[in-house]
Design a protein around this motif. Structure first.
Motif, PDB file in Angstrom:
ATOM      1  N   ARG A  52       0.855  -1.191   0.000  1.00  0.00           N
ATOM      2  CA  ARG A  52       0.000   0.000   0.000  1.00  0.00           C
ATOM      3  C   ARG A  52       0.891   1.241   0.000  1.00  0.00           C
ATOM      4  N   TYR A  53       0.677   2.115  -1.000  1.00  0.00           N
ATOM      5  CA  TYR A  53       1.379   3.394  -1.050  1.00  0.00           C
ATOM      6  C   TYR A  53       0.427   4.467  -0.531  1.00  0.00           C
ATOM      7  N   ALA A  54       0.845   5.176   0.503  1.00  0.00           N
ATOM      8  CA  ALA A  54       0.010   6.238   1.074  1.00  0.00           C
ATOM      9  C   ALA A  54       0.886   7.101   1.969  1.00  0.00           C
ATOM     10  N   HIS A  55       0.341   8.243   2.395  1.00  0.00           N
ATOM     11  CA  HIS A  55       1.124   9.111   3.277  1.00  0.00           C
ATOM     12  C   HIS A  55       1.175   8.512   4.682  1.00  0.00           C
ATOM     13  N   SER A  56       2.051   9.036   5.496  1.00  0.00           N
ATOM     14  CA  SER A  56       2.396   8.407   6.770  1.00  0.00           C
ATOM     15  C   SER A  56       1.216   8.259   7.717  1.00  0.00           C
ATOM     16  N   GLU A  57       0.369   9.289   7.812  1.00  0.00           N
ATOM     17  CA  GLU A  57      -0.759   9.215   8.734  1.00  0.00           C
ATOM     18  C   GLU A  57      -1.696   8.061   8.366  1.00  0.00           C
ATOM     19  N   ALA A  58      -1.941   7.900   7.079  1.00  0.00           N
ATOM     20  CA  ALA A  58      -2.816   6.814   6.625  1.00  0.00           C
ATOM     21  C   ALA A  58      -2.183   5.447   6.876  1.00  0.00           C
ATOM     22  N   GLN A  59      -0.871   5.357   6.704  1.00  0.00           N
ATOM     23  CA  GLN A  59      -0.197   4.081   6.950  1.00  0.00           C
ATOM     24  C   GLN A  59      -0.271   3.687   8.423  1.00  0.00           C
ATOM     25  N   LEU A  60      -0.034   4.632   9.302  1.00  0.00           N
ATOM     26  CA  LEU A  60      -0.077   4.333  10.733  1.00  0.00           C
ATOM     27  C   LEU A  60      -1.490   3.965  11.175  1.00  0.00           C
ATOM     28  N   ALA A  61      -2.490   4.626  10.593  1.00  0.00           N
ATOM     29  CA  ALA A  61      -3.875   4.294  10.916  1.00  0.00           C
ATOM     30  C   ALA A  61      -4.205   2.879  10.452  1.00  0.00           C
ATOM     31  N   ALA A  62      -3.730   2.509   9.266  1.00  0.00           N
ATOM     32  CA  ALA A  62      -3.965   1.160   8.747  1.00  0.00           C
ATOM     33  C   ALA A  62      -3.252   0.111   9.596  1.00  0.00           C
ATOM     34  N   LEU A  63      -2.074   0.442  10.084  1.00  0.00           N
ATOM     35  CA  LEU A  63      -1.341  -0.478  10.948  1.00  0.00           C
ATOM     36  C   LEU A  63      -2.101  -0.693  12.251  1.00  0.00           C
ATOM     37  N   ALA A  64      -2.593   0.401  12.833  1.00  0.00           N
ATOM     38  CA  ALA A  64      -3.344   0.312  14.090  1.00  0.00           C
ATOM     39  C   ALA A  64      -4.646  -0.460  13.906  1.00  0.00           C
ATOM     40  N   ASN A 112      -1.318  17.541  -1.587  1.00  0.00           N
ATOM     41  CA  ASN A 112      -2.694  17.846  -1.199  1.00  0.00           C
ATOM     42  C   ASN A 112      -2.906  17.777   0.311  1.00  0.00           C
ATOM     43  N   ARG A 113      -1.906  17.272   1.041  1.00  0.00           N
ATOM     44  CA  ARG A 113      -2.025  17.138   2.494  1.00  0.00           C
ATOM     45  C   ARG A 113      -1.870  18.510   3.134  1.00  0.00           C
ATOM     46  N   VAL A 114      -2.979  19.140   3.461  1.00  0.00           N
ATOM     47  CA  VAL A 114      -2.987  20.531   3.893  1.00  0.00           C
ATOM     48  C   VAL A 114      -2.202  20.727   5.178  1.00  0.00           C
ATOM     49  N   SER A 115      -2.361  19.842   6.154  1.00  0.00           N
ATOM     50  CA  SER A 115      -1.730  20.049   7.458  1.00  0.00           C
ATOM     51  C   SER A 115      -0.212  20.022   7.349  1.00  0.00           C
ATOM     52  N   TRP A 116       0.352  19.051   6.622  1.00  0.00           N
ATOM     53  CA  TRP A 116       1.803  18.983   6.480  1.00  0.00           C
ATOM     54  C   TRP A 116       2.327  20.213   5.755  1.00  0.00           C
ATOM     55  N   CYS A 117       1.666  20.614   4.676  1.00  0.00           N
ATOM     56  CA  CYS A 117       2.127  21.768   3.909  1.00  0.00           C
ATOM     57  C   CYS A 117       2.106  23.039   4.745  1.00  0.00           C
ATOM     58  N   LYS A 118       1.065  23.195   5.542  1.00  0.00           N
ATOM     59  CA  LYS A 118       0.950  24.390   6.372  1.00  0.00           C
ATOM     60  C   LYS A 118       1.991  24.397   7.482  1.00  0.00           C
ATOM     61  N   ASP A 119       2.201  23.250   8.108  1.00  0.00           N
ATOM     62  CA  ASP A 119       3.093  23.184   9.260  1.00  0.00           C
ATOM     63  C   ASP A 119       4.570  23.163   8.882  1.00  0.00           C
ATOM     64  N   PHE A 120       4.892  22.721   7.673  1.00  0.00           N
ATOM     65  CA  PHE A 120       6.295  22.574   7.309  1.00  0.00           C
ATOM     66  C   PHE A 120       6.680  23.360   6.053  1.00  0.00           C
ATOM     67  N   ALA A 121       6.102  23.007   4.911  1.00  0.00           N
ATOM     68  CA  ALA A 121       6.545  23.599   3.650  1.00  0.00           C
ATOM     69  C   ALA A 121       6.287  25.110   3.598  1.00  0.00           C
ATOM     70  N   ILE A 122       5.046  25.495   3.803  1.00  0.00           N
ATOM     71  CA  ILE A 122       4.714  26.921   3.734  1.00  0.00           C
ATOM     72  C   ILE A 122       5.369  27.682   4.884  1.00  0.00           C
ATOM     73  N   LYS A 123       5.409  27.072   6.047  1.00  0.00           N
ATOM     74  CA  LYS A 123       6.038  27.726   7.197  1.00  0.00           C
ATOM     75  C   LYS A 123       7.505  28.037   6.930  1.00  0.00           C
ATOM     76  N   ASP A 139      -1.072  14.589  -5.106  1.00  0.00           N
ATOM     77  CA  ASP A 139      -1.095  13.699  -3.945  1.00  0.00           C
ATOM     78  C   ASP A 139       0.053  12.702  -3.976  1.00  0.00           C
ATOM     79  N   THR A 140       0.974  12.835  -4.952  1.00  0.00           N
ATOM     80  CA  THR A 140       2.099  11.915  -5.046  1.00  0.00           C
ATOM     81  C   THR A 140       3.407  12.677  -5.222  1.00  0.00           C
ATOM     82  N   THR A 141       4.493  12.038  -4.831  1.00  0.00           N
ATOM     83  CA  THR A 141       5.816  12.616  -5.054  1.00  0.00           C
ATOM     84  C   THR A 141       6.122  12.687  -6.540  1.00  0.00           C
ATOM     85  N   GLY A 142       5.645  11.690  -7.291  1.00  0.00           N
ATOM     86  CA  GLY A 142       5.851  11.712  -8.737  1.00  0.00           C
ATOM     87  C   GLY A 142       5.281  12.968  -9.370  1.00  0.00           C
ATOM     88  N   GLY A 143       4.137  13.405  -8.870  1.00  0.00           N
ATOM     89  CA  GLY A 143       3.534  14.630  -9.386  1.00  0.00           C
ATOM     90  C   GLY A 143       4.380  15.854  -9.089  1.00  0.00           C
TER      91      GLY A 143
END
Length: 217
Positions: A52-64, A112-123, A139-143
């Motif tokens: 499964r390819y997905a961002h970290s929050e989704a992966q951790l939720a799937a693991l839990a 497209n991950r708004v929280s990460w972009c706001k907290d890190f990239a834009i900041k 929504d992908t690194t390839g993009g």
């Protein structure tokens, strides 16, 4: 030599069966997972592998939720219960041909991950007083890589994944690191079996062969 190694491995280890479910960032699908799967498949030809390819929050939720046995994620703070495989900060990346970082406002490509972009990239841009405009989202690194290589924008990309024809924007350029993320391996506590053990070892070994593995961690 390769055939001898494969033969010796098949004689030393009994064939394993059953499913192994992995979550991993898209960035490491080719460089890391292909290497891990190559080593794993030579020994365990009957195992069903699901990725499964997905961002970290989704992966951790799937693991839990018990949907994954193993997951590799980015963590920006001290790892909680996982194993650090690599230090791989996110940096701003520009095309060496198009020099979009010199434009003002600087055009940026974002996830497209708004929280990460706001907290890190834009900041990171706001802290340095850099005017910007969002020129592209994906929504992908390839993009993001496509946006940079085509000369549309600069983008936040992990240092180990900077594409050919592009370079990191450093403090000398007025930018610098966006985050100080570690790449961390997590295992579902309920996941048991030799196949999962073997895949965990294969992923770990694949990262140790990667340039920059555990650098500064």
């Amino acid at each position: 030599v390769s055939l001898l190694d494969e033969t010796a491995a098949s004689m030393a280890a009994a064939p394993l069966g059953g499913p192994v479910r992995i979550g991993i960032p898209e960035e490491y699908g080719h460089a890391i997972l292909s290497r891990a799967l190559g080593a794993f498949s030579k020994r365990h030809t009957k195992v069903e592998v699901t990725v499964r390819y997905a961002h970290s929050e989704a992966q951790l939720a799937a693991l839990a939720a018990g949907e994954l046995d193993l997951c590799v994620v980015f963590e920006w703070q001290d790892p909680a219960g996982g194993e650090v495989l690599m230090h791989d900060p996110t940096v701003w990346v520009t095309s060496t041909l198009h020099h979009m970082h010199e434009e003002r406002p600087v055009p940026i490509a974002l996830y497209n991950r708004v929280s990460w972009c706001k907290d890190f990239a834009i900041k990171s841009l706001e802290q340095r007083g850099l005017a910007y405009r969002v020129a592209y989202t994906s929504d992908t690194t390839g993009g993001l890589k496509l946006a940079v290589t085509s000369g549309l924008a600069i983008a936040p990309i992990s240092r180990s994944n900077i594409p050919d024809g592009c370079r990191e924007l450093t403090l000398a350029d007025g930018f610098g690191d966006i985050d100080s993320s570690n790449v961390v391996l997590h295992r579902n506590p309920a996941a048991a079996g030799e196949a999962i053990d073997s895949m965990e070892n294969a992923i770990r070994e694949a990262f140790t062969l990667t340039p920059g593995a555990l650098l500064d961690s």
